[in-house]
Scaffold this active site. Sequence first.
Site, short mmCIF file in Angstrom:
data_model
loop_
_atom_site.label_atom_id
_atom_site.label_comp_id
_atom_site.label_asym_id
_atom_site.label_seq_id
_atom_site.Cartn_x
_atom_site.Cartn_y
_atom_site.Cartn_z
N THR A 14 0.89 -0.94 0.18
CA THR A 14 -0.07 0.08 0.03
C THR A 14 0.94 1.25 -0.09
O THR A 14 0.27 2.32 -0.01
CB THR A 14 -0.89 -0.20 1.33
OG1 THR A 14 -0.08 -0.18 2.38
CG2 THR A 14 -1.89 -1.08 1.15
N ARG A 42 -2.90 -1.64 9.79
CA ARG A 42 -3.78 -0.56 9.44
C ARG A 42 -4.41 -0.68 8.08
O ARG A 42 -5.54 -0.36 7.97
CB ARG A 42 -2.75 0.59 9.28
CG ARG A 42 -2.31 1.11 10.54
CD ARG A 42 -1.54 2.60 10.32
NE ARG A 42 -0.25 2.20 9.48
CZ ARG A 42 0.82 1.79 9.99
NH1 ARG A 42 1.18 1.69 11.32
NH2 ARG A 42 2.09 1.63 9.30
N ARG A 102 21.72 -4.49 2.52
CA ARG A 102 22.35 -4.35 1.39
C ARG A 102 23.81 -4.52 1.51
O ARG A 102 24.46 -4.98 0.60
CB ARG A 102 22.27 -2.77 1.11
CG ARG A 102 20.87 -2.39 0.61
CD ARG A 102 20.74 -0.93 0.43
NE ARG A 102 19.43 -0.61 0.12
CZ ARG A 102 18.86 0.52 0.50
NH1 ARG A 102 19.39 1.65 0.97
NH2 ARG A 102 17.64 0.80 -0.05
N CYS A 133 17.79 4.74 -3.56
CA CYS A 133 17.54 5.28 -4.74
C CYS A 133 18.25 6.26 -5.46
O CYS A 133 18.10 6.54 -6.48
CB CYS A 133 16.00 5.98 -4.48
SG CYS A 133 15.86 6.83 -2.53
N LYS A 219 25.59 5.58 2.68
CA LYS A 219 24.99 4.37 1.89
C LYS A 219 25.60 4.82 0.48
O LYS A 219 25.87 3.69 -0.38
CB LYS A 219 23.53 4.60 1.88
CG LYS A 219 22.90 4.16 2.83
CD LYS A 219 21.35 4.38 2.75
CE LYS A 219 20.50 4.24 3.87
NZ LYS A 219 19.23 4.90 3.87
N ARG A 241 17.37 17.18 0.99
CA ARG A 241 15.84 17.07 0.55
C ARG A 241 15.45 18.28 -0.12
O ARG A 241 15.48 19.41 0.64
CB ARG A 241 14.89 16.63 1.84
CG ARG A 241 13.51 16.31 1.58
CD ARG A 241 13.35 14.53 1.05
NE ARG A 241 13.80 13.71 1.96
CZ ARG A 241 13.96 12.60 1.65
NH1 ARG A 241 13.77 12.16 0.19
NH2 ARG A 241 14.22 11.57 2.49
N HIS A 248 14.29 12.19 -7.93
CA HIS A 248 15.63 12.78 -7.31
C HIS A 248 16.45 13.28 -8.35
O HIS A 248 16.77 12.70 -9.55
CB HIS A 248 16.42 11.64 -6.77
CG HIS A 248 15.79 11.01 -5.34
ND1 HIS A 248 14.58 11.57 -4.76
CD2 HIS A 248 16.18 10.09 -4.52
CE1 HIS A 248 14.15 11.05 -3.77
NE2 HIS A 248 15.31 9.88 -3.71
N ASN A 321 12.67 8.58 -8.33
CA ASN A 321 13.30 7.40 -7.39
C ASN A 321 12.17 6.49 -7.03
O ASN A 321 12.66 5.22 -6.68
CB ASN A 321 13.37 8.51 -6.09
CG ASN A 321 12.35 9.29 -5.73
OD1 ASN A 321 12.02 10.23 -6.55
ND2 ASN A 321 11.59 9.12 -4.76
N1 LIG Z 1 10.29 5.85 -1.94
C1 LIG Z 1 11.34 5.67 -2.49
O1 LIG Z 1 11.76 6.47 -3.40
C2 LIG Z 1 12.03 4.61 -1.99
C3 LIG Z 1 13.12 4.27 -2.87
C4 LIG Z 1 14.10 3.29 -2.38
C5 LIG Z 1 13.85 2.60 -1.37
N2 LIG Z 1 12.67 2.86 -0.65
C6 LIG Z 1 12.37 2.03 0.69
O2 LIG Z 1 11.45 1.23 0.26
C7 LIG Z 1 10.39 1.31 1.78
C8 LIG Z 1 9.15 1.50 1.43
O3 LIG Z 1 9.20 2.95 1.02
P1 LIG Z 1 7.71 3.60 0.50
O4 LIG Z 1 8.39 4.98 -0.02
O5 LIG Z 1 6.85 2.81 -0.23
O6 LIG Z 1 7.07 4.09 1.91
P2 LIG Z 1 5.45 4.26 2.22
O7 LIG Z 1 4.70 5.09 1.17
O8 LIG Z 1 5.62 4.80 3.70
O9 LIG Z 1 5.08 2.88 2.38
C9 LIG Z 1 5.28 1.88 3.36
C10 LIG Z 1 4.56 0.63 3.33
O10 LIG Z 1 5.27 -0.13 4.36
C11 LIG Z 1 3.99 -0.81 5.10
N3 LIG Z 1 4.24 -0.61 6.60
C12 LIG Z 1 4.77 0.29 7.28
N4 LIG Z 1 5.00 -0.52 8.52
C13 LIG Z 1 4.67 -1.70 8.40
C14 LIG Z 1 4.54 -2.72 9.37
N5 LIG Z 1 5.13 -2.68 10.69
N6 LIG Z 1 4.28 -4.04 8.83
C15 LIG Z 1 3.78 -4.30 7.72
N7 LIG Z 1 3.88 -3.08 6.61
C16 LIG Z 1 4.14 -1.92 7.28
C17 LIG Z 1 3.01 0.24 4.91
O11 LIG Z 1 1.65 -0.19 5.16
P3 LIG Z 1 0.54 0.54 5.76
O12 LIG Z 1 -0.14 1.36 4.43
O13 LIG Z 1 -0.45 -0.45 6.28
O14 LIG Z 1 0.85 1.55 6.79
C18 LIG Z 1 2.97 0.63 3.27
O15 LIG Z 1 2.59 -0.35 2.61
C19 LIG Z 1 11.36 1.81 2.73
O16 LIG Z 1 12.20 0.94 3.47
C20 LIG Z 1 12.12 2.84 1.75
O17 LIG Z 1 13.37 3.06 2.41
C21 LIG Z 1 11.74 3.68 -0.88
#
Ligand SMILES: NC(=O)c1ccc[n+]([C@@H]2O[C@H](COP(=O)([O-])OP(=O)(O)OC[C@H]3O[C@@H](n4cnc5c(N)ncnc54)[C@H](OP(=O)(O)O)[C@@H]3O)[C@@H](O)[C@H]2O)c1
Length: 356
Positions: A14, A42, A102, A133, A219, A241, A248, A321
């Site tokens: 999600t 949630r 990683r 990213c 990183k 940021r 990015h 990103n």
């Molecule tokens: N965004 C980027 O550009 C990017 C790039 C590279 C890597 N990442 C990495 O990818 C990961 C996710 O990033 P995102 O940007 O997609 O974040 P996000 O939009 O905040 O989404 C987080 C996801 O993880 C779920 N989640 C959070 N806490 C959880 C828990 N305790 N148990 C199970 N599911 C949980 C959330 O579910 P709910 O909806 O239920 O809260 C949601 O589906 C992070 O580790 C981030 O560092 C992100």
Amino acid sequence: MRDQKIRMAIAGATGAVGLELLRLLEERQLDMELVGLAASARSAGRSVRFRDQMLKVSDLEDFDFSGVDIAFFSAGASVSRVHARRAAAQGALVIDNTSAFRMERDTPLVVPQVNVHALAQRPISNIIANPNCSTIPIVRLLDPVHRFSPVKSVIASTYQAASGAGLTGIEELDASTREVLDDGGAAPQFKRFIAPLGFNVIPSIDALLADGFTLEEQKMLQESRKIMSAPTLHITATCVRVPVRNCHSAAVYVQCERGITRADLLKIWRNSPEVRVYEGATADDFPSPRMVGSSDLVHVGRVRQDPENNKAFWFWVVSDNVRIGAALNAVQIAEALLNMRPFDLRNQEIAVAAGM
Ligand SMILES: NC(=O)c1ccc[n+]([C@@H]2O[C@H](COP(=O)([O-])OP(=O)(O)OC[C@H]3O[C@@H](n4cnc5c(N)ncnc54)[C@H](OP(=O)(O)O)[C@@H]3O)[C@@H](O)[C@H]2O)c1
């Protein structure tokens, strides 16, 4: 010939990366079956569209990965440390988007355009890691240069979008921008970032380390060395940021061991997979986050040789990103695995042998 489609699952379905994974799996028409979507409690019970179906999201705590061939994880590093490990122990091959594994020795860190060979053997951990990213687009540009003239050192300044902090990052940027527009006098609200992001820049991403660098900056150095198999490569960065919703950017200064011209660089990148080169014939010929949008290419422009050092040059890079830096890289790892078929994706014995 396989008798069944590869069975995939997404943990973090999600979130920004999870939803993009769903779009990509649909767009790229992988020969797969999506057997599970998981997120936190949630979101359990919520429905998400995939192809022509509405799929229910499960609570990751209760999700059983037995019978899953490939599990994508993007639910944060602390979640991966518990549940990606559990999925790997249950026999799924995990492609993890977080920073959890990683730098672990038994975990390949893969950018398919750079080190697809790292997928040749199934990792003993049953986990393949996706890099950070900002690192992915930069190594995709540095690696072919490194093969032409070894790269000695790199100085990078990043301009990272709010979406790098997930869906709540975008929401907070929107809210803090509106706050200023609606009522310049109100006390700024912020939670996802360490300062209000609307009309601001924040030179601090992720934890601050004892040496004054941030984890995000560290990183880039460590991951680039591992992906490019270049242990002495020197990379130093300032990660910032910026009030951009998605994509990015980075300004990067590179010093090579031998002379390299602008023409060499343009030729190298024109011939690199999934790269668009802006040759800068006019002042407005450069990539920018708003113009690039949601793109499957790495966009490079402002390529300039250092007039006082014929071994050094600058470039400006922009990439999505959430796609290039996470979801697309993860899907391309899965595609490479399916194309290479170097091992049986359903070989459960390896996970058992790893004792996990
Ligand atoms: N965004 C980027 O550009 C990017 C790039 C590279 C890597 N990442 C990495 O990818 C990961 C996710 O990033 P995102 O940007 O997609 O974040 P996000 O939009 O905040 O989404 C987080 C996801 O993880 C779920 N989640 C959070 N806490 C959880 C828990 N305790 N148990 C199970 N599911 C949980 C959330 O579910 P709910 O909806 O239920 O809260 C949601 O589906 C992070 O580790 C981030 O560092 C992100």
